[in-house]
Design a protein around this motif. Structure first.
Motif, mmCIF file in Angstrom:
data_model
loop_
_atom_site.group_PDB
_atom_site.id
_atom_site.type_symbol
_atom_site.label_atom_id
_atom_site.label_comp_id
_atom_site.label_asym_id
_atom_site.label_seq_id
_atom_site.Cartn_x
_atom_site.Cartn_y
_atom_site.Cartn_z
ATOM 1 N N ASP A 305 0.836 -1.202 -0.114
ATOM 2 C CA ASP A 305 -0.155 -0.073 0.053
ATOM 3 C C ASP A 305 0.858 1.298 0.030
ATOM 4 O OD1 ASP A 305 -2.496 -1.331 0.094
ATOM 5 O OD2 ASP A 305 -2.202 -1.520 2.315
ATOM 6 N N THR A 307 0.655 5.354 0.250
ATOM 7 C CA THR A 307 -0.132 6.534 0.655
ATOM 8 C C THR A 307 0.900 8.014 0.453
ATOM 9 O OG1 THR A 307 -1.410 5.414 2.219
ATOM 10 C CG2 THR A 307 -1.429 7.743 2.186
ATOM 11 N N GLU A 327 0.304 6.015 -10.850
ATOM 12 C CA GLU A 327 -0.214 4.656 -10.953
ATOM 13 C C GLU A 327 -0.222 4.006 -12.332
ATOM 14 O OE1 GLU A 327 -4.366 6.748 -10.986
ATOM 15 O OE2 GLU A 327 -4.427 6.411 -8.752
ATOM 16 N N HIS A 337 -2.661 5.380 -2.858
ATOM 17 C CA HIS A 337 -3.904 6.232 -2.348
ATOM 18 C C HIS A 337 -3.280 7.449 -2.243
ATOM 19 C CE1 HIS A 337 -6.025 2.539 -1.078
ATOM 20 N NE2 HIS A 337 -5.008 2.058 -0.858
ATOM 21 N N GLU A 457 -5.157 2.936 5.552
ATOM 22 C CA GLU A 457 -4.697 3.646 4.347
ATOM 23 C C GLU A 457 -5.049 5.263 4.059
ATOM 24 O OE1 GLU A 457 -6.797 1.370 1.243
ATOM 25 O OE2 GLU A 457 -5.480 -0.329 1.515
ATOM 26 N N ALA A 458 -4.444 5.962 3.530
ATOM 27 C CA ALA A 458 -4.658 7.373 3.055
ATOM 28 C C ALA A 458 -4.826 8.071 4.512
ATOM 29 C CB ALA A 458 -6.167 7.443 2.413
#
Length: 644
Positions: A305, A307, A327, A337, A457-458
């Motif tokens: 993940d 961020t 991305e 994210h 996340e984020a």
């Protein structure tokens, strides 16, 4: 006058009988001598010098003591090759058999998270129950006792080896220790290089001087979970909050990308296991470059993940362009994210806040808002468990309408604060801010990974953790190498001298011995060998004895000065280790000396057990099967191509 015929006949008969007797006696003597000589020669040729041969007429008598029954029988056979075996009289004896040599005693102790296993052969006089009971105190798991015993006396050095093996095991949660008379080999795993060095020093100090030890302690790469990287850029430049890489090549790529993005100040990047993908460095480099193009903000990689939080005021067009390119460029396994903070308006009110501070003395104060009484009790209980019941002061108040994830953010922040020596925590709906000081250089990376995992996340957080080297404990013993160097410096200024031809310390050397005693009292229980050396004048045996007496005399002088000498040993080397020319008076004076040398552990090579060898053979055979099949396939392909 003529003798009668009868007397003449009688005289002739008697004379003939006498001559016959003499001839027979001479013949018997010759036969005895010839038989004895022949048999003795045959025995000597076979190496039986211990056997005695004596002839008695036709009889040959063998006497003596043979070392064993086979040797006696071999001697009889050798004698039978020269004379008839019926004439050989066996009066030889066989020496009583000596006591069988005792077996090689050894014990191997294995310890891991599953328990302790002990296997080997030990003397029957060893207190097996006491050994098992002591091992049980070291581990909550089972104790597997696979020891065998033999009814033989304990060999020299056995008790010291077993005692040190158990003592070493108290410091090593994952280890293999092999103990045999006079020798202990330790194979273990440490969590870090610093831990390895500490264990080696402690074990070296703890070993008796008469015991040889071999240390093989490794510090393998740690398992990092989650695999975390956090890089931030502000007005002062870039810096790492956490950095993880799977090898040196990946680390160099990540650091090079960070330096291109304005990395300032020192950094640390941990090499370990647990990367979510072999393309981890690709994702890290792309993320850092994207953050650099945006300008300021933070990027956090937690496993797969990513961020990226841009600084407030970042242009939306630039943000969309960079995030879109990132991305498309990221490897498939990674998920991005991106967060662009909304600008504050004049009508916005201050957000709810929770704060906690921890002083250098360990006192913790908590203030701010919590959702309800249950949350307040929960946070208070957690803090008292983490920091100590008597060290927490709670001054929080209940406030409604807090975010749903507020308890998670508060508890995660408190867990992160518990890793610091002192610091401050601030929790708001948008950010978790942690500032403070740590005595562990890995704390920043650990806290970054912890918050990345807990907050999800984020979520944004800010770290300002300063590493400070922990103060040395007041009672810390100096390094043994430093002790050896200090003693050498004292002797360089004033060597230890003795009365001529004796082991009595000269009066002018008393102060030197006092200085060395003061140093050794400060150094504690180091393993030390006091060595005595002489010049080459006189007989070698006398020099050996004199050097041993002088080394022992110094050991006694240290004991008289209240120096703990349990880990010291005295050994004389005589004239075998000169440091100067013995042909000159100056050289002989230098060779007459006392030296203090540390007893260092021996290096040990990794030995493969039978089980590991079987596993390697199995893996080799399994690897060979696909290779053989591939070779067959290639051969078929080549054959088909040839036919075409």
């Amino acid at each position: 006058m003529r003798l009668p015929y009868f007397f003449v006949v009688a005289f002739v008969f008697l004379a003939s009988a006498g001559l016959s007797l003499l001839a027979a006696s001479f013949a018997v003597t010759k036969v005895e001598e010839a038989s004895e000589f022949a048999v003795r020669r045959a025995l000597d040729l076979k190496g039986h010098n211990w056997a005695e041969v004596q002839s008695d007429g036709l009889r040959v008598v063998l006497t003596g003591t043979a070392t064993d029954e086979a040797t006696r029988f071999n001697a009889l056979t050798a004698a039978g090759t020269e004379v008839d075996t019926s004439r050989v009289i066996d009066e030889m004896e066989v020496a009583p058999s000596t006591q069988l040599a005792s077996p090689r005693f050894s014990a191997e102790i294995l310890r891991n998270d599953s328990g302790i296993s002990v296997i080997g052969l030990i003397p029957a006089s060893e207190d097996r129950d006491a050994l098992t009971k002591r091992l049980r105190t070291l581990n909550d798991g089972p104790i597997s006792d696979l020891l065998e015993t033999a009814d033989y006396p304990k060999p020299k050095g056995w008790d010291d080896a077993i005692a040190f093996a158990v003592e070493a095991l108290t410091r090593l949660p994952r280890a293999k220790i092999s103990a045999s008379p006079g020798l202990v080999k330790v194979t273990a795993i440490a969590d870090s290089q610093q831990e390895k060095e500490r264990l080696e020093q402690e074990l070296t100090r703890a070993a008796p001087p008469s015991l040889r030890i071999g240390l093989s302690i490794s510090a393998p790469r740690p398992v990092i979970t989650p695999f975390t990287l956090r890089y931030l850029i502000d007005e002062n430049g870039g810096q790492f909050d956490a950095c993880s890489a799977q090898d040196e090549k990946a680390r160099d790529r990540i650091v090079a990308a960070a330096q291109d993005a304005g990395l300032t100040g020192p950094y640390s990047c941990t090499i370990g296991l647990g990367e979510p993908s072999p393309r981890w460095p690709d994702a890290a480099v792309l993320s850092i470059r994207a953050l650099s193009e945006i300008g300021q903000g933070t990027v956090t990689l937690s496993d797969a993940d990513i961020t990226l939080v841009a600084a407030e005021g970042t242009g939306a067009a630039l943000f969309d362009q960079v995030i879109g390119e990132l991305e498309n460029a990221l490897p498939e396994v990674f998920a991005l994210h991106a967060v662009l903070p909304e600008p504050e308006t004049e009508n916005q009110s201050g957000p709810p806040e929770f704060s906690a501070t921890r002083s250098p003395e360990g006192l913790v104060q908590m203030r701010g808002r919590l959702g309800d009484e249950t949350q307040r009790d929960m946070v208070d209980s957690y803090a008292r468990a983490a920091f100590g019941y008597e060290h927490v002061h709670t001054a929080t108040r209940v406030a409604p309408d807090l975010p749903a994830d507020w308890p998670i953010r508060v508890l995660s922040g408190l867990e992160a604060l518990s890793q610091l020596h002192n610091g401050a925590l601030t929790v708001t709906p948008d950010e978790v801010v942690l500032n403070g000081i740590s005595h562990d250089p890995k704390t920043r990376a650990y806290v970054s990974g912890l918050l990345s995992e807990k907050l999800g996340e984020a979520q944004d957080f800010s770290l300002s953790i300063t590493y400070q080297k922990p103060p040395e404990p007041a009672d810390k013993l100096p390094d043994p190498d430093v002790c050896e160097e200090r003693i050498a410096e004292v002797q360089a200024g004033s060597k230890i001298a003795f009365e001529p031809g004796s082991a009595t310390v000269a009066a002018e050397s008393r102060d030197t011995v006092n200085q060395i005693a003061d140093i050794l009292r400060e150094c504690g229980p180091i393993r030390l060998e006091i060595q005595g050396h002489t010049d080459s004048q006189g007989r070698e045996e006398m020099n050996q004895q004199l050097s041993q007496s002088r080394a022992q005399s110094i050991l006694n002088e240290l004991r008289a000065r209240r120096v703990p000498t349990a880990s010291f040993t005295a050994l004389g080397y005589g004239e075998t280790q000169p440091i100067a020319d013995n042909d000159t008076e100056i050289g002989r004076e230098e060779n007459r000396r006392i030296e203090f040398r540390l007893i260092r552990p021996e290096s040990t090579a990794e030995s493969q057990t039978a089980l590991e060898a079987m596993e390697d053979e199995t893996e080799t055979s399994q690897d060979a099967e696909p290779e053989a099949k591939a070779a067959e396939t290639d051969a078929e392909t080549d054959s088909g191509a040839g036919d075409q």
